[in-house]
Design a protein around this motif. Structure first.
Motif, PDB file in Angstrom:
ATOM      1  N   HIS A   3       1.488  -8.634 -79.162  1.00 24.82           N
ATOM      2  CA  HIS A   3       0.792  -7.814 -78.170  1.00 24.82           C
ATOM      3  C   HIS A   3       0.369  -8.744 -77.041  1.00 24.82           C
ATOM      4  CE1 HIS A   3       0.708  -4.196 -80.622  1.00 24.82           C
ATOM      5  NE2 HIS A   3       0.392  -4.966 -81.646  1.00 24.82           N
ATOM      6  N   ASP A   4       1.320  -9.129 -76.215  1.00 21.91           N
ATOM      7  CA  ASP A   4       1.051 -10.089 -75.153  1.00 21.91           C
ATOM      8  C   ASP A   4       0.077  -9.548 -74.099  1.00 21.91           C
ATOM      9  OD1 ASP A   4       2.754 -11.971 -76.310  1.00 21.91           O
ATOM     10  OD2 ASP A   4       4.492 -11.190 -75.241  1.00 21.91           O
ATOM     11  N   ASN A   5      -0.072  -8.222 -74.022  1.00 22.22           N
ATOM     12  CA  ASN A   5      -0.953  -7.645 -73.016  1.00 22.22           C
ATOM     13  C   ASN A   5      -2.392  -7.501 -73.510  1.00 22.22           C
ATOM     14  OD1 ASN A   5      -0.144  -5.742 -74.876  1.00 22.22           O
ATOM     15  ND2 ASN A   5      -0.206  -4.044 -73.445  1.00 22.22           N
ATOM     16  N   TRP A   6      -2.679  -7.951 -74.719  1.00 25.86           N
ATOM     17  CA  TRP A   6      -4.041  -7.897 -75.236  1.00 25.86           C
ATOM     18  C   TRP A   6      -4.778  -9.166 -74.845  1.00 25.86           C
ATOM     19  CZ3 TRP A   6      -3.680  -5.949 -80.969  1.00 25.86           C
ATOM     20  CH2 TRP A   6      -3.235  -4.636 -80.969  1.00 25.86           C
TER      21      TRP A   6
ATOM     22  N   ARG B  41      -7.248  -3.379 -71.012  1.00 26.10           N
ATOM     23  CA  ARG B  41      -7.616  -2.194 -71.790  1.00 26.10           C
ATOM     24  C   ARG B  41      -6.719  -2.059 -73.016  1.00 26.10           C
ATOM     25  NH1 ARG B  41     -10.542   2.007 -70.004  1.00 26.10           N
ATOM     26  NH2 ARG B  41     -10.188   1.317 -67.869  1.00 26.10           N
ATOM     27  N   LEU B  42      -7.351  -1.891 -74.180  1.00 23.37           N
ATOM     28  CA  LEU B  42      -6.608  -1.632 -75.402  1.00 23.37           C
ATOM     29  C   LEU B  42      -6.097  -0.195 -75.315  1.00 23.37           C
ATOM     30  CD1 LEU B  42      -5.895  -2.829 -78.220  1.00 23.37           C
ATOM     31  CD2 LEU B  42      -7.933  -1.683 -79.071  1.00 23.37           C
ATOM     32  N   PRO B  43      -4.791   0.027 -75.424  1.00 24.55           N
ATOM     33  CA  PRO B  43      -4.262   1.385 -75.308  1.00 24.55           C
ATOM     34  C   PRO B  43      -4.905   2.322 -76.338  1.00 24.55           C
ATOM     35  CG  PRO B  43      -2.472  -0.214 -75.242  1.00 24.55           C
ATOM     36  CD  PRO B  43      -3.723  -0.962 -75.618  1.00 24.55           C
TER      37      PRO B  43
ATOM     38  N   ASN C  59      -3.779  -8.086 -86.162  1.00 27.27           N
ATOM     39  CA  ASN C  59      -4.539  -8.761 -85.117  1.00 27.27           C
ATOM     40  C   ASN C  59      -5.957  -8.209 -85.090  1.00 27.27           C
ATOM     41  OD1 ASN C  59      -2.108 -10.066 -83.800  1.00 27.27           O
ATOM     42  ND2 ASN C  59      -1.557  -7.915 -83.647  1.00 27.27           N
ATOM     43  N   TYR C  60      -6.905  -9.014 -84.618  1.00 27.40           N
ATOM     44  CA  TYR C  60      -8.287  -8.569 -84.477  1.00 27.40           C
ATOM     45  C   TYR C  60      -8.602  -8.476 -82.987  1.00 27.40           C
ATOM     46  CZ  TYR C  60      -8.593  -9.731 -89.371  1.00 27.40           C
ATOM     47  OH  TYR C  60      -8.368  -9.786 -90.714  1.00 27.40           O
ATOM     48  N   VAL C  61      -9.166  -7.334 -82.606  1.00 25.17           N
ATOM     49  CA  VAL C  61      -9.488  -7.092 -81.200  1.00 25.17           C
ATOM     50  C   VAL C  61     -10.906  -6.551 -81.112  1.00 25.17           C
ATOM     51  CG1 VAL C  61      -8.825  -5.850 -79.107  1.00 25.17           C
ATOM     52  CG2 VAL C  61      -7.075  -6.493 -80.755  1.00 25.17           C
TER      53      VAL C  61
ATOM     54  N   ILE D 228      -8.065 -12.048 -81.547  1.00 23.90           N
ATOM     55  CA  ILE D 228      -7.522 -13.058 -82.443  1.00 23.90           C
ATOM     56  C   ILE D 228      -6.158 -12.525 -82.841  1.00 23.90           C
ATOM     57  CG2 ILE D 228      -7.773 -14.292 -84.609  1.00 23.90           C
ATOM     58  CD1 ILE D 228     -10.810 -13.908 -84.325  1.00 23.90           C
ATOM     59  N   ILE D 229      -5.149 -13.117 -82.267  1.00 16.55           N
ATOM     60  CA  ILE D 229      -3.769 -12.644 -82.455  1.00 16.55           C
ATOM     61  C   ILE D 229      -3.150 -13.372 -83.634  1.00 16.55           C
ATOM     62  CG2 ILE D 229      -1.517 -12.383 -81.356  1.00 16.55           C
ATOM     63  CD1 ILE D 229      -3.767 -10.672 -80.109  1.00 16.55           C
ATOM     64  N   ALA D 230      -2.523 -12.624 -84.518  1.00 17.41           N
ATOM     65  CA  ALA D 230      -1.871 -13.203 -85.692  1.00 17.41           C
ATOM     66  C   ALA D 230      -0.724 -14.109 -85.266  1.00 17.41           C
ATOM     67  CB  ALA D 230      -1.355 -12.099 -86.606  1.00 17.41           C
ATOM     68  N   ALA D 231      -0.526 -15.158 -86.015  1.00 11.25           N
ATOM     69  CA  ALA D 231       0.574 -16.080 -85.731  1.00 11.25           C
ATOM     70  C   ALA D 231       1.910 -15.391 -86.031  1.00 11.25           C
ATOM     71  CB  ALA D 231       0.443 -17.334 -86.574  1.00 11.25           C
ATOM     72  N   SER D 232       2.904 -15.700 -85.228  1.00  6.53           N
ATOM     73  CA  SER D 232       4.248 -15.155 -85.450  1.00  6.53           C
ATOM     74  C   SER D 232       4.865 -15.802 -86.671  1.00  6.53           C
ATOM     75  CB  SER D 232       5.140 -15.429 -84.241  1.00  6.53           C
ATOM     76  OG  SER D 232       4.579 -14.873 -83.103  1.00  6.53           O
TER      77      SER D 232
END
Length: 65
Positions: free
Chosen positions: A3-6, A11-13, A45-47, A60-64
């Motif tokens: 989710h590169d736009n987070w 804004r979270l969709p 992911n945590y937002v 906090i974006i999960a690692a790929s």
């Protein structure tokens, strides 16, 4: 899922907000959210976002894999 736009200030969709699960920040050692914000877990992911607007304060974006 990526989710590169987070990012902070974005804004979270609404669909992501609705399907995300509310997270007990204490159980996951996350920073306490300010009043009017909550942590959601979406796709691993945590937002932290504003409940009323969906504006993101922290991620906090999960690692790929």
């Amino acid at each position: 899922m990526r989710h590169d736009n987070w990012r902070r200030g974005y804004r979270l969709p609404p669909n992501d907000w609705r399907r995300g699960q509310r997270v007990d920040y204490r159980a996951y050692h996350l920073a306490p959210p300010p009043r009017g914000y909550e942590w959601r877990q979406v796709d691993g992911n945590y937002v932290m976002a504003a409940v009323a607007t969906g504006i993101i304060a922290s991620t906090i974006i999960a690692a790929s894999r």
